[in-house]
Design a protein around this motif. Structure first.
Motif, short mmCIF file in Angstrom:
data_model
loop_
_atom_site.label_atom_id
_atom_site.label_comp_id
_atom_site.label_asym_id
_atom_site.label_seq_id
_atom_site.Cartn_x
_atom_site.Cartn_y
_atom_site.Cartn_z
N PHE A 247 45.46 38.06 49.30
CA PHE A 247 46.65 38.26 50.00
C PHE A 247 47.05 39.89 50.21
CE2 PHE A 247 51.20 38.97 49.38
CZ PHE A 247 51.63 38.19 50.33
N LEU A 248 46.83 40.58 49.03
CA LEU A 248 47.25 41.94 49.11
C LEU A 248 46.83 42.72 50.10
CD1 LEU A 248 48.04 42.57 45.14
CD2 LEU A 248 49.72 42.32 46.96
N GLN A 249 45.49 42.27 50.35
CA GLN A 249 44.54 43.34 51.22
C GLN A 249 45.30 43.43 52.72
OE1 GLN A 249 40.67 41.49 51.00
NE2 GLN A 249 40.24 42.28 49.00
N ASN A 250 45.77 42.48 53.09
CA ASN A 250 46.51 42.41 54.25
C ASN A 250 48.12 43.02 54.26
OD1 ASN A 250 44.29 41.15 55.62
ND2 ASN A 250 44.99 39.43 54.82
N GLN A 251 48.52 43.41 53.27
CA GLN A 251 49.84 44.11 53.09
C GLN A 251 50.08 45.59 53.20
OE1 GLN A 251 52.35 41.43 52.66
NE2 GLN A 251 50.21 40.58 53.20
N ASN A 252 49.31 46.19 53.63
CA ASN A 252 49.32 47.79 53.78
C ASN A 252 50.04 48.42 52.70
OD1 ASN A 252 48.89 50.21 55.22
ND2 ASN A 252 51.03 50.09 56.15
N ILE A 253 49.50 48.16 51.71
CA ILE A 253 50.02 48.91 50.23
C ILE A 253 48.84 49.38 49.64
CG2 ILE A 253 51.92 47.17 50.31
CD1 ILE A 253 50.55 46.02 47.62
N ASN A 254 49.12 50.49 48.43
CA ASN A 254 48.45 50.99 47.49
C ASN A 254 48.14 49.94 46.63
OD1 ASN A 254 46.92 52.14 45.40
ND2 ASN A 254 48.03 54.18 45.90
N GLU A 255 47.08 49.16 46.67
CA GLU A 255 46.69 48.08 45.62
C GLU A 255 46.60 48.59 44.11
OE1 GLU A 255 43.96 45.18 47.05
OE2 GLU A 255 44.27 45.94 48.91
N LEU A 256 45.88 49.56 44.20
CA LEU A 256 45.65 50.11 42.73
C LEU A 256 46.95 50.61 42.20
CD1 LEU A 256 42.42 52.47 43.05
CD2 LEU A 256 42.64 50.58 41.71
N PHE A 257 47.93 51.24 42.88
CA PHE A 257 49.22 51.50 42.29
C PHE A 257 50.10 50.33 41.79
CE2 PHE A 257 53.63 53.32 43.30
CZ PHE A 257 53.60 53.82 42.07
N LEU A 258 49.96 49.19 42.62
CA LEU A 258 50.61 48.19 41.92
C LEU A 258 50.07 47.39 40.73
CD1 LEU A 258 52.54 45.82 42.16
CD2 LEU A 258 50.86 44.70 43.94
N TRP A 259 48.75 47.55 40.60
CA TRP A 259 47.74 47.10 39.40
C TRP A 259 48.19 48.03 38.33
CZ3 TRP A 259 47.03 42.47 40.11
CH2 TRP A 259 46.60 41.65 41.31
N GLN A 260 48.27 49.18 38.59
CA GLN A 260 48.71 50.14 37.73
C GLN A 260 50.12 49.99 37.04
OE1 GLN A 260 46.40 52.39 35.92
NE2 GLN A 260 47.94 52.73 34.68
N ARG A 261 50.86 49.96 37.71
CA ARG A 261 52.18 49.68 37.60
C ARG A 261 52.38 48.56 36.45
NH1 ARG A 261 56.29 50.60 42.27
NH2 ARG A 261 57.92 51.12 40.58
N ILE A 262 51.88 47.37 36.89
CA ILE A 262 51.72 46.27 35.93
C ILE A 262 50.94 46.59 34.64
CG2 ILE A 262 50.80 43.82 35.54
CD1 ILE A 262 51.19 43.49 38.72
#
Length: 601
Positions: A247-262
């Motif tokens: 789902f995240l792949q279609n959201q135009n975000i920095n996924e690595l950044f989201l995972w790192q914040r978690i």
């Protein structure tokens, strides 16, 4: 023939743990057929008693560290996060909503409530939760103060009113975190987890609808729309984390950044209790971190679960939780048989026990062993004990080698990285007030003193030494422990740092080591926990992940240490090595252009 590994379950559950261990060839503990200490892993949902930690033998593991309720009880979590925010600022400790503990904070809450009233056309929404209940019990939302009614200690929290929605449905993430050690802090996060959905569409005009605002499966599985198709969500109320990544792949975000914040949230939360948790290398703990992501892709910590549910309500549960438990057992580094436990039992049969095994009197503490009368009374037994050691040639190398096959590679406190180590096993007693300064793990009970030198903390180092004497003549720093029979002084020799091959493993199955993540945090977690350095390194890493660019100086330093220590970035389907990630990111960004980071560092 070596003995089979044995597991013990409290109150006959959880069933999933039983199934996984039986499939792996373990045997279930039966108190009618086995000796009291004839088990390797004891699993229970509630906390263990202090005496159970004290009496652990080298081959035994418990599935809880002592004194972790500082984050698993809601009011304690609030207090600890407040303390860290006041001490280190809100730059990193900004992942928890404004929270008050009632009734103690009633005046402060009233002031905040009144302050917010004139600033909005509509009163802000609050959520009230009992501090010691789970599975969504007792939770309700309110806007008007007159609707705040409670009869127990609760927390009242600003409700995150703009959550990220999927097909109009609210969700949160259940992140599974394993802490193999608090001293030094060693943290793993599992790649798989659960995405838990509400089963009715999110609607702020209906605060009483628990099926729209709460994501607890124990509530939503009884909702009227649980089995119906709900847009992208589908039927039921759960996704796997793998599906959420898609789902995240279609959201135009920095996924690595989201995972790192978690990942940061997990580390920063655990840091709030690390110094207060007694050192207990024979323990491992599986936490359930509940994370909510808002509409700006900022993650928020909702709560930390002491014993995350292992019940199987659907196929998604089975696919996630069965692999989770199997990987947890792998992380504990057991082998199919336990010759160490079997050897100890054979040795015990040749030595007259100091206590009647049929009497349930607890074993005497080390302070009693040091008592003059007690030593005099057991002088002959101790002499026979040492003779038996010589006869069976139970030497240092045999003990370490045997232990390595059955115990996880627990990292000891260290002063320098990438150097040799001499490891000393120290007899000592479990102290509720002083265990935070223990450097080499659990002490030896009188049973251990009598039946042989038994390892309470193990690394994979071949030349580790075992020093054990009846007089406890070990040099260097001094540990004081208090008991009912007075105080005792144990001299503890600190260990040098482990060499590269003996670092905690980068991963075990789906578990990815997220802390320590570089040589600086490894060093900062040794000897004395250096929180400012850890926070600085977290900020540095988060900035690099956010930008996708690796600082040239840092890259050179990490390259020098690469043979010594490296880590993976948790979150992506195929976690990259920290030391190799950012060159690839720079090339990718040059092709696609800058991406939206959504949020501050």
């Amino acid at each position: 023939m070596a003995a089979s590994l044995v597991f013990r379950l409290h109150d006959r559950g959880p069933q999933l743990v039983r199934e996984v261990l039986l499939e792996r060839g373990w045997k279930e503990y039966d108190e009618r057929k086995r000796e009291e200490k004839g088990w390797n892993l004891y699993w229970r949902g509630s906390e263990f008693r202090s005496s159970e930690y004290h009496s652990l033998l080298p081959w035994q593991r418990l599935n809880h560290h002592p004194k972790t309720d500082g984050i698993t009880r809601k009011d304690s979590l609030v207090r600890n996060l407040r303390r860290m925010r006041a001490t280190f600022g809100s730059t990193l400790y900004n992942f928890s909503p404004t929270t008050f503990i009632l009734p103690n904070d009633h005046t402060r809450f009233l002031a905040e409530y009144n302050k917010l009233l004139p600033t909005r056309e509509r009163s802000p929404c609050w959520i009230c939760k009992p501090v010691d209940l789970s599975r969504g019990r007792g939770i309700f939302l309110f806007r008007d103060m007159k609707d705040l009614v409670y009869n127990c200690s609760v927390i009242v929290q600003r409700y995150i009113s703009s959550p990220l929605l999927i097909s109009g449905y609210k969700f949160d993430l259940r992140i599974y975190v394993c802490v193999t050690s608090f001293h030094p802090l060693t943290v793993y996060i599992h790649q798989e987890g659960l995405v838990r959905f509400a089963t009715e569409k999110y609607n702020l005009s209906s605060l009483s609808n628990v099926y729209a605002h709460l994501t607890n499966t124990s509530i939503n599985k009884y909702g009227p729309f649980y089995k119906t198709q709900k847009g992208q969500v589908g039927s039921g109320c759960k996704w796997t984390m793998s599906k959420f990544r898609h789902f995240l792949q279609n959201q135009n975000i920095n996924e690595l950044f989201l995972w790192q914040r978690i990942s940061n949230i997990v580390t920063l939360t655990l840091l709030t209790i690390t110094s207060s948790v007694p050192s207990c290398p024979n323990c491992v703990e599986l936490f359930g971190f509940d994370i909510l992501i808002d509409s700006k892709f900022k993650p928020w910590l909702l709560e930390v679960n002491h014993s995350p549910s292992l019940t199987l309500d659907c196929q998604t549960d089975l696919s996630v939780k069965k692999g989770l438990i199997s990987d947890l057992v792998d992380l504990m580094n057991y082998t199919p048989t336990d010759s160490l436990r079997d050897r100890a039992h054979q040795t015990q049969r040749n030595v007259r026990p100091c206590l009647n095994p049929n009497v349930s009197t607890p074993l005497p503490l080390l302070s009693k062993l040091k008592d003059h009368n007690f030593q005099k009374k057991n002088k002959k037994s101790l002499k026979r004990h040492h003779e038996k050691i010589n006869q069976t040639q139970f030497n240092q190398q045999d003990c370490v080698a045997a232990s390595q096959r059955h115990l996880p590679p627990v990292v000891t406190r260290a002063s320098d990285t990438c150097t040799g180590q001499t490891l000393h096993w120290i007899p000592g007693s479990y102290s509720k007030t002083n265990m935070s300064v223990v450097k080499t793990g659990l002490g030896l009970s009188s049973h251990q003193m009598k039946y042989g030198p038994q390892v309470t903390e193990v690394t994979n180092q071949d030349n580790a030494e075992i020093e054990l004497s009846a007089e406890n003549e070990v040099s260097s720093s001094v540990l004081k422990t208090q008991g009912k029979r007075g105080s005792q002084r144990l001299h503890v020799q600190r260990s040098k740092a482990l060499t590269g091959p003996h670092f905690p493993p980068v991963r075990a199955g789906g578990f990815i080591r997220t802390f320590p993540f570089n040589p600086a945090t490894l060093q900062a977690s040794q000897d004395k926990l250096d929180v400012p350095v850890i926070l600085q390194e977290l900020q540095k890493l988060t900035g690099q992940v956010a930008s996708g660019r690796w600082d040239e100086t840092t890259r050179e330093e990490e390259a020098d240490d690469e043979g010594c220590f490296d880590s993976l970035l948790w979150g992506p389907q195929d976690p990259p090595l920290l030391s190799r990630q950012f060159n690839t990111n720079i090339k990718h960004e040059q092709q696609l252009g800058p991406r939206n980071h959504h949020g501050e560092l």
